[in-house]
Design an enzyme around this catalytic site. Structure first.
Site, PDB file in Angstrom:
ATOM      1  N   GLU A  92       0.796  -1.232   0.000  1.00  0.00           N
ATOM      2  CA  GLU A  92       0.000   0.000   0.000  1.00  0.00           C
ATOM      3  C   GLU A  92       0.829   1.282   0.000  1.00  0.00           C
ATOM      4  O   GLU A  92       0.282   2.362  -0.162  1.00  0.00           O
ATOM      5  CB  GLU A  92      -0.948   0.024   1.197  1.00  0.00           C
ATOM      6  CG  GLU A  92      -0.212   0.131   2.517  1.00  0.00           C
ATOM      7  CD  GLU A  92      -1.051   0.759   3.616  1.00  0.00           C
ATOM      8  OE1 GLU A  92      -2.230   1.046   3.389  1.00  0.00           O
ATOM      9  OE2 GLU A  92      -0.493   0.986   4.700  1.00  0.00           O
ATOM     10  N   HIS A  96      -3.794   3.112   3.179  1.00  0.00           N
ATOM     11  CA  HIS A  96      -3.250   3.961   2.108  1.00  0.00           C
ATOM     12  C   HIS A  96      -3.634   3.455   0.714  1.00  0.00           C
ATOM     13  O   HIS A  96      -3.089   3.939  -0.285  1.00  0.00           O
ATOM     14  CB  HIS A  96      -1.730   4.063   2.227  1.00  0.00           C
ATOM     15  CG  HIS A  96      -1.286   4.893   3.397  1.00  0.00           C
ATOM     16  ND1 HIS A  96      -1.580   6.231   3.508  1.00  0.00           N
ATOM     17  CD2 HIS A  96      -0.599   4.556   4.518  1.00  0.00           C
ATOM     18  CE1 HIS A  96      -1.076   6.695   4.638  1.00  0.00           C
ATOM     19  NE2 HIS A  96      -0.491   5.701   5.281  1.00  0.00           N
TER      20      HIS A  96
HETATM   21 FE   LIG Z   1      -1.058   1.366   6.667  1.00  0.00          FE
END
Ligand SMILES: [Fe+2]
Length: 266
Positions: free
Chosen positions: A39, A68
């Site tokens: 991520e 994210h």
């Molecule tokens: Fe994270």
């Protein structure tokens, strides 16, 4: 079967770092499945399609995401078509992407499920509330090898999820804090567990963040624009599992390498 889980990858150079580390690890034996949390691979977090494809090309079979996931807006262009990309299952209904995926390793069907904690991490519904239903769906397909990425801040939430799922899944492995924990173990009913696998990214950093920027944030108590630390040397953190035919873990081992840009060990 042998499985490797690579902890949160930070920055585009983490793809090269993971590739070099995988080459080292494979000298000691192959893996039937490699999972990586991706991520934070983009420069300002998130994961572009080109980076997702690069991860698959170096031998990562499944990429998991967390809070994210949406930072790089390119995700919206490809997440619904990315069969090996998994975002936390406990996002609201209608969220793009999938909460788990299935991989046929040739020996077994393996499910990789992503969950996100809501203690100090997100405002999502608790992962404890829906996860048993998701596992029932997976097991209804005859799947016994199941790996859970618990992306969460609070250690207590992660440890509790480990015991909550002990004996029901192959592994509960934590991500998100970027700091590897020294508690990799087999739980009593056979689930492999670690609170956090740790980060794969800039070694001289504050969990991937530029050190001076982190100091400024803490000394001024004001937000500032995110900037990743210099990529090299890089630290690679991953956890290897051995699973039996029943889908339970018989071994868990952590690996950490600190590598320079040429792939040499520091
Ligand atoms: Fe994270």
């Amino acid at each position: 079967m042998r499985l490797l889980f690579i902890g949160d990858m930070v920055g585009p150079a983490s793809i090269d770092l993971a590739e070099m580390a995988l080459r080292r690890l494979r000298r000691e034996g192959s893996f039937d499945l490699v999972v990586a949390n991706g991520e934070n691979v983009s420069v300002r977090n998130g994961l572009a399609e080109s980076e997702y494809r690069a991860l698959l090309s170096i031998g990562v079979d499944v990429v998991t995401l967390g809070n994210h996931a949406w930072d790089n807006h390119d995700i919206y262009n490809y997440i619904d078509d990315a069969s090996r990309l998994v975002r936390p299952f406990n996002y609201p209904p209608g969220t793009p992407g999938q909460g788990w995926c299935l991989v046929d390793t040739g020996k077994h069907q393996v499910a990789v499920l992503a969950a996100m904690g809501n203690a100090l991490c997100s405002a999502l519904p608790s992962p404890f509330l829906g996860i048993e239903g998701v596992l029932a769906d997976i097991k209804a397909e005859g799947i016994r090898h199941i790996v859970v990425d618990i992306h969460a801040e609070a250690t207590s939430e992660k440890v509790t999820l480990g015991y909550f799922l002990d004996g029901q899944v192959s592994a509960v492995l934590g991500t998100h804090t970027h700091v590897p924990t020294a508690d990799a173990r087999l739980l009593p009913a056979g689930t492999a567990y670690q609170t956090d696998v740790g980060m794969t990214g800039p070694y001289e950093s504050v969990i991937g963040l530029d050190i001076d920027l982190a100091k400024t944030r803490f000394t001024t108590q004001r937000p500032s624009r995110y900037r990743q630390a210099p990529a090299w040397p890089g630290v690679f953190n991953a956890t290897a599992l051995t699973l039996n035919e029943a889908g339970l873990a018989v071994d868990i081992k952590t690996h950490q390498f600190i590598l320079n840009e040429e792939g040499g060990l520091l």
